[in-house]
Design a protein around this motif. Structure first.
Motif, mmCIF file in Angstrom:
data_model
loop_
_atom_site.group_PDB
_atom_site.id
_atom_site.type_symbol
_atom_site.label_atom_id
_atom_site.label_comp_id
_atom_site.label_asym_id
_atom_site.label_seq_id
_atom_site.Cartn_x
_atom_site.Cartn_y
_atom_site.Cartn_z
ATOM 1 N N ILE A 121 0.834 -1.207 0.000
ATOM 2 C CA ILE A 121 0.000 0.000 0.000
ATOM 3 C C ILE A 121 0.862 1.248 0.000
ATOM 4 C CG2 ILE A 121 -1.700 1.309 1.350
ATOM 5 C CD1 ILE A 121 -2.816 -1.360 2.338
ATOM 6 N N VAL A 122 1.919 1.244 0.825
ATOM 7 C CA VAL A 122 2.822 2.404 0.896
ATOM 8 C C VAL A 122 3.517 2.627 -0.444
ATOM 9 C CG1 VAL A 122 4.912 3.323 1.971
ATOM 10 C CG2 VAL A 122 3.189 2.202 3.377
ATOM 11 N N MET A 123 4.030 1.565 -1.043
ATOM 12 C CA MET A 123 4.747 1.695 -2.321
ATOM 13 C C MET A 123 3.804 2.142 -3.435
ATOM 14 S SD MET A 123 7.762 1.130 -1.418
ATOM 15 C CE MET A 123 8.475 1.227 -3.063
ATOM 16 N N ALA A 124 2.591 1.596 -3.458
ATOM 17 C CA ALA A 124 1.620 2.000 -4.475
ATOM 18 C C ALA A 124 1.217 3.457 -4.285
ATOM 19 C CB ALA A 124 0.383 1.098 -4.406
ATOM 20 N N ALA A 125 1.018 3.870 -3.035
ATOM 21 C CA ALA A 125 0.644 5.258 -2.758
ATOM 22 C C ALA A 125 1.743 6.219 -3.206
ATOM 23 C CB ALA A 125 0.360 5.429 -1.261
ATOM 24 N N MET A 126 2.994 5.870 -2.996
ATOM 25 C CA MET A 126 4.100 6.744 -3.398
ATOM 26 C C MET A 126 4.169 6.863 -4.922
ATOM 27 S SD MET A 126 5.165 7.930 -0.658
ATOM 28 C CE MET A 126 6.417 8.920 -1.470
ATOM 29 N N GLY A 232 -0.767 14.726 -3.065
ATOM 30 C CA GLY A 232 -0.513 14.586 -1.639
ATOM 31 C C GLY A 232 -1.144 13.332 -1.068
ATOM 32 N N ILE A 233 -0.452 12.742 -0.092
ATOM 33 C CA ILE A 233 -0.936 11.531 0.572
ATOM 34 C C ILE A 233 -1.481 11.899 1.940
ATOM 35 C CG2 ILE A 233 -0.300 9.252 1.461
ATOM 36 C CD1 ILE A 233 1.919 9.162 -0.612
ATOM 37 N N ARG A 244 -0.418 15.503 3.843
ATOM 38 C CA ARG A 244 0.910 15.710 3.247
ATOM 39 C C ARG A 244 1.965 14.817 3.906
ATOM 40 N NH1 ARG A 244 -1.726 20.487 3.456
ATOM 41 N NH2 ARG A 244 -0.941 20.952 5.544
ATOM 42 N N LEU A 245 1.755 13.515 3.774
ATOM 43 C CA LEU A 245 2.628 12.537 4.417
ATOM 44 C C LEU A 245 3.718 12.055 3.474
ATOM 45 C CD1 LEU A 245 -0.108 10.357 6.159
ATOM 46 C CD2 LEU A 245 1.276 12.144 7.218
ATOM 47 N N SER A 246 4.882 11.773 4.021
ATOM 48 C CA SER A 246 5.957 11.125 3.274
ATOM 49 C C SER A 246 5.774 9.610 3.380
ATOM 50 C CB SER A 246 7.310 11.530 3.852
ATOM 51 O OG SER A 246 7.447 11.063 5.183
ATOM 52 N N ALA A 247 6.597 8.850 2.660
ATOM 53 C CA ALA A 247 6.504 7.388 2.702
ATOM 54 C C ALA A 247 6.771 6.871 4.109
ATOM 55 C CB ALA A 247 7.489 6.776 1.708
ATOM 56 N N GLU A 248 7.774 7.449 4.773
ATOM 57 C CA GLU A 248 8.126 7.017 6.126
ATOM 58 C C GLU A 248 6.994 7.322 7.106
ATOM 59 O OE1 GLU A 248 10.014 8.875 4.193
ATOM 60 O OE2 GLU A 248 11.609 7.448 3.662
ATOM 61 N N SER A 252 4.760 4.587 9.155
ATOM 62 C CA SER A 252 4.732 4.679 10.619
ATOM 63 C C SER A 252 3.297 4.736 11.144
ATOM 64 C CB SER A 252 5.518 5.904 11.086
ATOM 65 O OG SER A 252 5.410 6.069 12.475
ATOM 66 N N ILE A 253 2.450 5.542 10.509
ATOM 67 C CA ILE A 253 1.059 5.665 10.956
ATOM 68 C C ILE A 253 0.301 4.368 10.771
ATOM 69 C CG2 ILE A 253 -1.148 6.802 10.459
ATOM 70 C CD1 ILE A 253 0.458 9.315 9.746
ATOM 71 N N LEU A 254 0.454 3.737 9.621
ATOM 72 C CA LEU A 254 -0.254 2.486 9.367
ATOM 73 C C LEU A 254 0.224 1.373 10.309
ATOM 74 C CD1 LEU A 254 -0.417 2.401 5.452
ATOM 75 C CD2 LEU A 254 -2.166 3.112 7.077
ATOM 76 N N THR A 255 1.513 1.320 10.572
ATOM 77 C CA THR A 255 2.040 0.321 11.511
ATOM 78 C C THR A 255 1.466 0.532 12.900
ATOM 79 O OG1 THR A 255 4.114 0.181 10.253
ATOM 80 C CG2 THR A 255 4.135 -0.652 12.511
ATOM 81 N N LYS A 256 1.438 1.775 13.338
ATOM 82 C CA LYS A 256 0.922 2.093 14.675
ATOM 83 C C LYS A 256 -0.554 1.763 14.791
ATOM 84 C CE LYS A 256 0.214 6.002 17.807
ATOM 85 N NZ LYS A 256 0.370 7.476 17.980
ATOM 86 N N GLU A 257 -1.339 2.064 13.758
ATOM 87 C CA GLU A 257 -2.787 1.860 13.834
ATOM 88 C C GLU A 257 -3.212 0.419 13.630
ATOM 89 O OE1 GLU A 257 -4.871 4.041 14.802
ATOM 90 O OE2 GLU A 257 -3.528 5.766 14.808
#
Length: 259
Positions: A121-126, A232-233, A244-248, A252-257
């Motif tokens: 999901i992160v890679m596709a979003a970027m 923007g993500i 306005r999130l970066s890949a990192e 981090s947010i998805l891992t935490k949630e």
């Protein structure tokens, strides 16, 4: 003294005030707020008439209306009541307790599963962010999203970066809807989400963001949005945006949630 006022009464008043405030917050972002305010006015009037003025006839009529009105309230606010119970059961402390009681092997498996879900999901979003391809990905947590998934096309595929990018490609027939991810699977695409009517959402955010906010208000799902205009993500969770999130930051947010 006509009545005694002790610590128990203070606690009682504080609990009632806290309950009313929580209900107000729950209703604030929905179209039920005016109805809730009307109910409060009716309850205050009923208490004033029956307890202070002690009007027997009018008080008895209002008593009957209140007793019948409980059933009407359950029907009227059934979606909000369901959301309240979902939020209560999905509270962060409840999840923390379940994680504490689980074994170390199970914790490691959960972390591995979350990683396998998040990274595509992160890679596709970027990649979609770079090409300014609009996208909306909803990740199920404790609250089932079967009713949302049924509004789209069933896929039930392994979560894959290229598959996500192909779904949201501008000429794809499914690119306008949302993708639902559940149980480490890409469950459905082209899904229709409830749109938030929160007036505090910035006007520059489009319909995808309002849909992401809507599903995060009605469930505990995490919604990832890629803006078609700016690239923007953003992430919507628990009725709040992270913009306005970066890949990192997204990882981090998805891992935490999700852990």
């Amino acid at each position: 003294m006509l009545f005694e006022f002790g610590i128990k009464d203070v606690v009682d008043i504080l609990l009632v005030a806290l309950m009313l405030y929580y209900i107000y917050r729950l209703m604030r972002d929905s179209r039920s707020l005016n109805v809730f305010n009307g109910i409060l006015v009716f309850v205050v009037s009923w208490l004033f008439v029956s307890q202070v003025l002690q009007m027997r006839l009018l008080g008895s009529i209002l008593d009957k209306l209140v007793s019948v009105g409980v059933i009407a309230l359950i029907v009227l606010f059934q979606d909000d009541i369901r959301k309240f119970l979902y939020n209560l059961g999905a509270h962060r402390r409840m999840k923390a307790l379940s994680r504490f009681l689980s074994s170390s092997k199970k914790k490691e498996k959960v972390k591995k599963d979350v990683k396998e879900t998040i990274m595509p999901i992160v890679m596709a979003a970027m990649n979609m962010s770079k090409g300014k391809v609009g996208a909306l990905i909803v990740i199920e947590r404790l609250v089932p999203l079967d009713d949302i998934a049924m509004t789209g096309d069933q896929i039930d595929a392994v979560i894959n970066q290229r598959l996500i990018e192909n779904i949201f490609f501008k000429n794809s027939p499914l690119h306008d809807g949302a993708v639902v991810v559940a149980n480490k699977r890409l469950k459905a695409a082209g899904c229709i989400l409830p749109v938030s009517h929160n007036l505090d959402i910035p006007k520059e955010l489009g319909l995808r963001h309002r849909a992401a906010m809507g599903i995060s208000q009605e469930s505990d799902a995490v919604a990832v949005v890629v803006s078609e205009e700016t690239g923007g993500i953003s992430v919507a969770v628990n009725g709040a945006f992270r913009l306005r999130l970066s890949a990192e930051e997204l990882e981090s947010i998805l891992t935490k949630e999700l852990e």
